[in-house]
Design a protein around this motif. Sequence first.
Motif, PDB file in Angstrom:
ATOM      1  N   MET A 198      31.497   8.103  -0.616  1.00 18.27           N
ATOM      2  CA  MET A 198      30.523   7.748   0.220  1.00 18.27           C
ATOM      3  C   MET A 198      29.390   6.962  -0.281  1.00 18.27           C
ATOM      4  O   MET A 198      29.121   7.461  -1.410  1.00 18.27           O
ATOM      5  N   ALA A 199      28.947   6.074   0.373  1.00 20.99           N
ATOM      6  CA  ALA A 199      27.905   5.389  -0.078  1.00 20.99           C
ATOM      7  C   ALA A 199      26.477   5.861  -0.019  1.00 20.99           C
ATOM      8  O   ALA A 199      26.372   6.683   1.070  1.00 20.99           O
ATOM      9  N   LYS A 200      25.732   6.182  -0.857  1.00 20.65           N
ATOM     10  CA  LYS A 200      24.392   6.914  -0.967  1.00 20.65           C
ATOM     11  C   LYS A 200      23.353   5.776  -1.063  1.00 20.65           C
ATOM     12  O   LYS A 200      23.522   4.741  -1.943  1.00 20.65           O
ATOM     13  N   MET A 201      22.262   5.885  -0.634  1.00 28.58           N
ATOM     14  CA  MET A 201      21.050   5.014  -0.848  1.00 28.58           C
ATOM     15  C   MET A 201      19.972   5.959  -0.937  1.00 28.58           C
ATOM     16  O   MET A 201      19.757   7.064  -0.387  1.00 28.58           O
ATOM     17  N   LYS A 202      18.925   5.585  -2.096  1.00 29.51           N
ATOM     18  CA  LYS A 202      17.949   6.210  -2.065  1.00 29.51           C
ATOM     19  C   LYS A 202      16.720   5.524  -1.582  1.00 29.51           C
ATOM     20  O   LYS A 202      16.598   4.168  -1.498  1.00 29.51           O
ATOM     21  N   MET A 203      15.745   6.068  -0.808  1.00 32.56           N
ATOM     22  CA  MET A 203      14.768   5.521   0.108  1.00 32.56           C
ATOM     23  C   MET A 203      13.737   5.486  -0.859  1.00 32.56           C
ATOM     24  O   MET A 203      13.486   6.396  -1.812  1.00 32.56           O
ATOM     25  N   VAL A 204      13.118   4.180  -1.049  1.00 32.22           N
ATOM     26  CA  VAL A 204      11.793   3.976  -1.937  1.00 32.22           C
ATOM     27  C   VAL A 204      10.472   4.119  -1.078  1.00 32.22           C
ATOM     28  O   VAL A 204      10.419   3.292  -0.247  1.00 32.22           O
ATOM     29  N   LEU A 205       9.785   5.193  -1.145  1.00 29.41           N
ATOM     30  CA  LEU A 205       8.690   5.137  -0.348  1.00 29.41           C
ATOM     31  C   LEU A 205       7.199   4.870  -0.978  1.00 29.41           C
ATOM     32  O   LEU A 205       7.157   5.186  -2.046  1.00 29.41           O
ATOM     33  N   ARG A 206       6.502   4.074  -0.269  1.00 34.90           N
ATOM     34  CA  ARG A 206       5.376   3.786  -0.595  1.00 34.90           C
ATOM     35  C   ARG A 206       4.169   4.501   0.024  1.00 34.90           C
ATOM     36  O   ARG A 206       4.041   4.402   1.406  1.00 34.90           O
ATOM     37  N   PHE A 207       3.581   5.299  -0.648  1.00 31.63           N
ATOM     38  CA  PHE A 207       2.635   6.234   0.006  1.00 31.63           C
ATOM     39  C   PHE A 207       1.038   6.250  -0.622  1.00 31.63           C
ATOM     40  O   PHE A 207       0.315   6.785  -0.324  1.00 31.63           O
ATOM     41  N   THR A 208       0.829   4.851  -0.963  1.00 30.97           N
ATOM     42  CA  THR A 208      -0.631   4.747  -1.585  1.00 30.97           C
ATOM     43  C   THR A 208      -0.884   3.351  -0.935  1.00 30.97           C
ATOM     44  O   THR A 208       0.008   2.532  -0.755  1.00 30.97           O
ATOM     45  N   ALA A 209      -2.220   3.086  -0.639  1.00 27.14           N
ATOM     46  CA  ALA A 209      -2.662   1.818  -0.116  1.00 27.14           C
ATOM     47  C   ALA A 209      -2.606   0.694  -1.094  1.00 27.14           C
ATOM     48  O   ALA A 209      -2.290  -0.355  -0.766  1.00 27.14           O
ATOM     49  N   ASN A 210      -2.304   0.972  -2.331  1.00 27.97           N
ATOM     50  CA  ASN A 210      -2.207  -0.116  -3.320  1.00 27.97           C
ATOM     51  C   ASN A 210      -0.487  -0.493  -3.042  1.00 27.97           C
ATOM     52  O   ASN A 210      -0.216  -1.755  -3.540  1.00 27.97           O
ATOM     53  N   ASP A 211       0.075   0.056  -2.493  1.00 28.96           N
ATOM     54  CA  ASP A 211       1.637  -0.292  -2.315  1.00 28.96           C
ATOM     55  C   ASP A 211       1.863  -0.964  -0.989  1.00 28.96           C
ATOM     56  O   ASP A 211       3.000  -1.558  -0.751  1.00 28.96           O
ATOM     57  N   LEU A 212       0.902  -0.970  -0.186  1.00 29.17           N
ATOM     58  CA  LEU A 212       0.973  -1.650   1.434  1.00 29.17           C
ATOM     59  C   LEU A 212       0.999  -3.262   1.150  1.00 29.17           C
ATOM     60  O   LEU A 212       0.190  -3.886   0.219  1.00 29.17           O
ATOM     61  N   ILE A 256      -4.025   5.923   8.222  1.00 28.93           N
ATOM     62  CA  ILE A 256      -2.351   6.438   8.142  1.00 28.93           C
ATOM     63  C   ILE A 256      -1.382   5.501   8.936  1.00 28.93           C
ATOM     64  O   ILE A 256      -0.437   5.390   8.258  1.00 28.93           O
ATOM     65  N   ALA A 257      -1.840   4.615   9.695  1.00 25.94           N
ATOM     66  CA  ALA A 257      -0.663   3.621  10.378  1.00 25.94           C
ATOM     67  C   ALA A 257      -0.306   2.790   9.656  1.00 25.94           C
ATOM     68  O   ALA A 257       0.825   2.388   9.655  1.00 25.94           O
ATOM     69  N   PRO A 258      -0.903   2.093   8.628  1.00 25.85           N
ATOM     70  CA  PRO A 258      -0.312   1.224   7.652  1.00 25.85           C
ATOM     71  C   PRO A 258       0.828   1.714   6.817  1.00 25.85           C
ATOM     72  O   PRO A 258       1.792   1.173   6.401  1.00 25.85           O
ATOM     73  N   LEU A 259       0.578   2.948   6.268  1.00 27.00           N
ATOM     74  CA  LEU A 259       1.413   3.798   5.381  1.00 27.00           C
ATOM     75  C   LEU A 259       2.582   4.057   6.259  1.00 27.00           C
ATOM     76  O   LEU A 259       3.822   3.897   5.658  1.00 27.00           O
ATOM     77  N   LEU A 260       2.429   4.300   7.424  1.00 27.63           N
ATOM     78  CA  LEU A 260       3.789   4.794   8.325  1.00 27.63           C
ATOM     79  C   LEU A 260       4.518   3.311   8.519  1.00 27.63           C
ATOM     80  O   LEU A 260       5.784   3.413   8.608  1.00 27.63           O
ATOM     81  N   ALA A 261       3.676   2.272   8.952  1.00 25.97           N
ATOM     82  CA  ALA A 261       4.408   1.042   9.044  1.00 25.97           C
ATOM     83  C   ALA A 261       5.322   0.462   7.987  1.00 25.97           C
ATOM     84  O   ALA A 261       6.268   0.050   8.232  1.00 25.97           O
ATOM     85  N   ALA A 262       4.724   1.041   6.738  1.00 23.99           N
ATOM     86  CA  ALA A 262       5.389   0.339   5.471  1.00 23.99           C
ATOM     87  C   ALA A 262       6.978   1.072   5.573  1.00 23.99           C
ATOM     88  O   ALA A 262       7.762   0.795   5.201  1.00 23.99           O
ATOM     89  N   HIS A 263       7.116   2.310   6.199  1.00 24.36           N
ATOM     90  CA  HIS A 263       8.283   3.051   6.099  1.00 24.36           C
ATOM     91  C   HIS A 263       8.945   3.036   7.441  1.00 24.36           C
ATOM     92  O   HIS A 263       9.875   3.774   7.702  1.00 24.36           O
ATOM     93  N   ASP A 264       8.568   1.963   8.091  1.00 26.63           N
ATOM     94  CA  ASP A 264       9.136   1.762   9.747  1.00 26.63           C
ATOM     95  C   ASP A 264       9.132   3.118  10.701  1.00 26.63           C
ATOM     96  O   ASP A 264      10.044   3.323  11.377  1.00 26.63           O
ATOM     97  N   TYR A 265       8.010   3.907  10.263  1.00 32.92           N
ATOM     98  CA  TYR A 265       7.844   4.914  11.274  1.00 32.92           C
ATOM     99  C   TYR A 265       6.603   4.651  12.181  1.00 32.92           C
ATOM    100  O   TYR A 265       6.295   5.605  12.893  1.00 32.92           O
ATOM    101  N   LEU A 266       6.276   3.153  12.362  1.00 31.10           N
ATOM    102  CA  LEU A 266       5.396   2.842  13.219  1.00 31.10           C
ATOM    103  C   LEU A 266       5.833   1.880  13.884  1.00 31.10           C
ATOM    104  O   LEU A 266       6.285   0.824  13.690  1.00 31.10           O
ATOM    105  N   ASN A 267       6.156   2.039  15.306  1.00 28.86           N
ATOM    106  CA  ASN A 267       6.593   1.012  16.107  1.00 28.86           C
ATOM    107  C   ASN A 267       6.023   1.334  17.598  1.00 28.86           C
ATOM    108  O   ASN A 267       5.674   2.279  17.897  1.00 28.86           O
ATOM    109  N   ASP A 268       6.580   0.801  18.612  1.00 23.70           N
ATOM    110  CA  ASP A 268       5.940   1.090  19.828  1.00 23.70           C
ATOM    111  C   ASP A 268       6.520   2.300  20.431  1.00 23.70           C
ATOM    112  O   ASP A 268       5.733   2.928  21.336  1.00 23.70           O
TER     113      ASP A 268
END
Length: 164
Positions: free
Chosen positions: A1-15, A43-55
């Motif tokens: 099975m193919a596996k992928m690791k999600m790289v999360l950016r949770f600080t403003a410096n990473d946005l 909070i919204a830019p942090l969520l946008a960075a992870h595709d958790y913010l859309n319409d």
Amino acid sequence: MAKMKMVLRFTANDLTGQDYAEAARLRPEKRLEPEELAIWDRIAPLLAAHDYLNDLFVDSLVEYCRVVHSIDETVRYLRQHGKTYTSETRNGLQIKNRPQVGELGELRRMLRSYVSDFGLSPQARKALEAVQTDIFDDDGSDENPFTRDQASADAHIANSGTRH
């Protein structure tokens, strides 16, 4: 099975500028008070960075902002007035909890739900960082069965012995 690791950016410096632009595009100016918009802006830019913010997620994030702001206001009220009050009844003097104490408990339950939904706690973040399995990789290939041509799809069904 193919596996992928999600790289999360949770600080403003990473946005990126794109994260801020998406948060600004969806910013619900008319639906939130200025204090609630400040929560959105944090909070919204942090969520946008992870595709958790859309319409689709705007309504949930609007409610998150309202709940956080309500918690802040309720805590401020309780600090100023105390968690209890005294009341003279026919049975004598009684000490009672202010209604805001129960309200705060309910608001915190709501907040925990939103925090979990958006991955905003260490536990929820850890779950998001966990290795995820590709749902299309049940036969060892990295091919998405929904993008196959008909001949390739028929061959895949014949080889796997199951219908998808």
